[in-house]
Design an enzyme around this catalytic site. Sequence first.
Site, PDB file in Angstrom:
ATOM      1  CG  HIS A  28       0.413   6.366  -0.714  1.00  0.00           C
ATOM      2  ND1 HIS A  28      -0.625   7.060  -1.295  1.00  0.00           N
ATOM      3  CD2 HIS A  28      -0.099   5.813   0.423  1.00  0.00           C
ATOM      4  CE1 HIS A  28      -1.713   6.938  -0.547  1.00  0.00           C
ATOM      5  NE2 HIS A  28      -1.426   6.176   0.492  1.00  0.00           N
ATOM      6  CG  HIS A  36      -1.775   1.198   1.367  1.00  0.00           C
ATOM      7  ND1 HIS A  36      -3.106   1.205   1.023  1.00  0.00           N
ATOM      8  CD2 HIS A  36      -1.515   2.448   1.824  1.00  0.00           C
ATOM      9  CE1 HIS A  36      -3.618   2.404   1.239  1.00  0.00           C
ATOM     10  NE2 HIS A  36      -2.669   3.184   1.739  1.00  0.00           N
ATOM     11  CD  GLU A  37       1.603   3.662   3.647  1.00  0.00           C
ATOM     12  OE1 GLU A  37       1.846   4.732   3.045  1.00  0.00           O
ATOM     13  OE2 GLU A  37       0.540   3.484   4.289  1.00  0.00           O
ATOM     14  CG  HIS A  42       0.290   9.037  -6.972  1.00  0.00           C
ATOM     15  ND1 HIS A  42      -0.846   9.338  -6.251  1.00  0.00           N
ATOM     16  CD2 HIS A  42       0.130   9.663  -8.166  1.00  0.00           C
ATOM     17  CE1 HIS A  42      -1.641  10.092  -6.984  1.00  0.00           C
ATOM     18  NE2 HIS A  42      -1.078  10.319  -8.144  1.00  0.00           N
TER      19      HIS A  42
END
Length: 672
Positions: free
Chosen positions: A465, A461-462, A468
Amino acid sequence: MTNPLLADWDTPFGIAPFDRIQDDHFAPALEAALAEHRREIETIAANPEPASFANTIEALEAAGRTLDRVLGVFFTVAGADSTPEREALQREFSPRLAAHFSDISANRALFARIQAVWEAREALALTDEQARLLTLTHRGFVRAGAALEGEAEARMKAIKSRLAELGTAFAQNLLADERGWFMELDEADLEGLPDFVIDAARAAGREKGVDGPVITLARSLIVPFLQFSPRRDLRERAWRAWAARGANGGETDNRAIAAEILKLREERARLLGHDSFAAWKLETEMARTPDRVRDLLMAVWAPARARAEADAEVLAAMMREDGVNGPLEPWDWRYYAEKRRRAEHDLDEAALKPYLQLDRMIEAAFACANRLFGLEFRPLDIPLYHEDCRAWEVTRNGRHVAVFIGDWFARGSKRSGAWCSAMRSQAKFPEPQTPVVINVCNFAKGTPTLLSYDDARTLFHEFGHALHQMLSDVAYESMSGTSVARDFVELPSQLFEHWLEVPEVLEEFAIHYETGAAMPRAMLDKVLRAANFDQGFQTVEYVASALVDLAFHDGPAPADPMAKQAEVLAAIGMPNAIGMRHATPHFAHVFAGDGYSSGYYSYMWSEVMDADAFEAFKAAGSAFDPDAAAALEEHILSKGGSREAEELYVAFRGRMPGVDALLKGRGLLQAG
């Protein structure tokens, strides 16, 4: 000697020289950076030339570089490696920064120039990104109160300053409660605990200076303890301490702070002409209105609660078989759910964890990024802010793309949770710069460090980010990377979690730390079949928190937030055996700053999209389809906030999805 925060950084890729930075450098560096930024702002505001996009909007974008650099370093270490000195500095800096930015938004001459450019926008022949920057700049000043005058202007400045103080206090109180509590265990108390929990407890004891194992309030330690300990009395003691964070009375109690924050937020929104803080906050998000948020949450709540209530009956029956009378309690759920998972799916977390080594899961995330986007990762040997941190240079086709820093282990100096931040974001203006991105987690350290499946999902999940940030390709830093609507920012991170469930990824990287053997196919199949296990519980604890957050901000601020929380939970029929994921006194997402206030629903809003977005890869026949990956990068990951979030998603998928994609993904459709 020269303050290293203010000197040129002659370091690899312009990384902060952490080996030269001392705590006593921060205050004078901030003072100098604030003074420089004030001079830059005054120069823009007092420019005798007519206001133009270049001398006003782009000049504002270029201002404050030194301040950004100082704060990027300071808030990185303050969150991930706190000390009493850094906590004191944070309490000092927060109101000063709030006042500084309030002064900028209240600068009448500056706003007049912004307004002049805004009114002339149709005649300026701006590029799409320039037009977007102008829109965001003008909107940001208006929403910050630039049009307020007199008493309203002064009151807005006071509110912002006080909110900054309160948010810092809330976060530090929570850290103090988490750092201060631990439960010592003797050898008999270790009964039933798998080796990885015992090893983590002994490591935590060493960190606390205790001769023996302890359970702390670090999620990666307390959750497996609640899953595996047959000692109901110890589970209750640990759960109550976890649930009571921020509500223990005394100096670290957050309940009065939460009440004051909510009152000030409501006043702030009304000064800006809105009926409620939620109406003001959601105006610029994809959801737009509180009603749309509530509709989504309630559409998910009903099937989730039905599933949770059915599950509760099964767990209560298991508890009675163990000779335990009375109702199923929150400290019982994870223990009996784990027993049920072993029975129904023949899947034992203790047997699974040896295959989920931290280092191999990092390699898995990197390998997925390589196959999808062509990124390569080379370890860097550079000074960082803590010995646990590791760094990599990220390249593509031999070209430098970013620096990635990982800080994965729990420690007393680190606030709880997991997050991604950028010490420097991608930009092309005023000169090209590449990002420096950090992932921070709280995994229990071991030799080697073994992850739960939930931990591994958090890592992915991290890293979503981080992608991105790394793949951002826009002109202006203020709209690069994760600078997007709050209910869009979780899309890339939640989408990347899906690659952890791709069988070929687990087959290659889920390797037993002792034998070197790959995860058996039978176990892999069980992992994938059990992916939606206990989704009723997980969805209920999350949605309850999101509904309470919304209720706090949609209407008059409650005088007693705890009473309001109880009222909301009663109204929706919260199951007694499930606690909120984040109860009010430790709801840092909402009260440690404005980021997720009225916005905790964002994870679910983004999940509606991520469930649909992964279907693009499934439809293409491969999780690594190059065309789908290229489209994801082109339309979402590279674009930052350069366009409205809904436009970006529609460009990728052709339309917006409905809630059924989420319910299907969580396995909740049949519970409705």
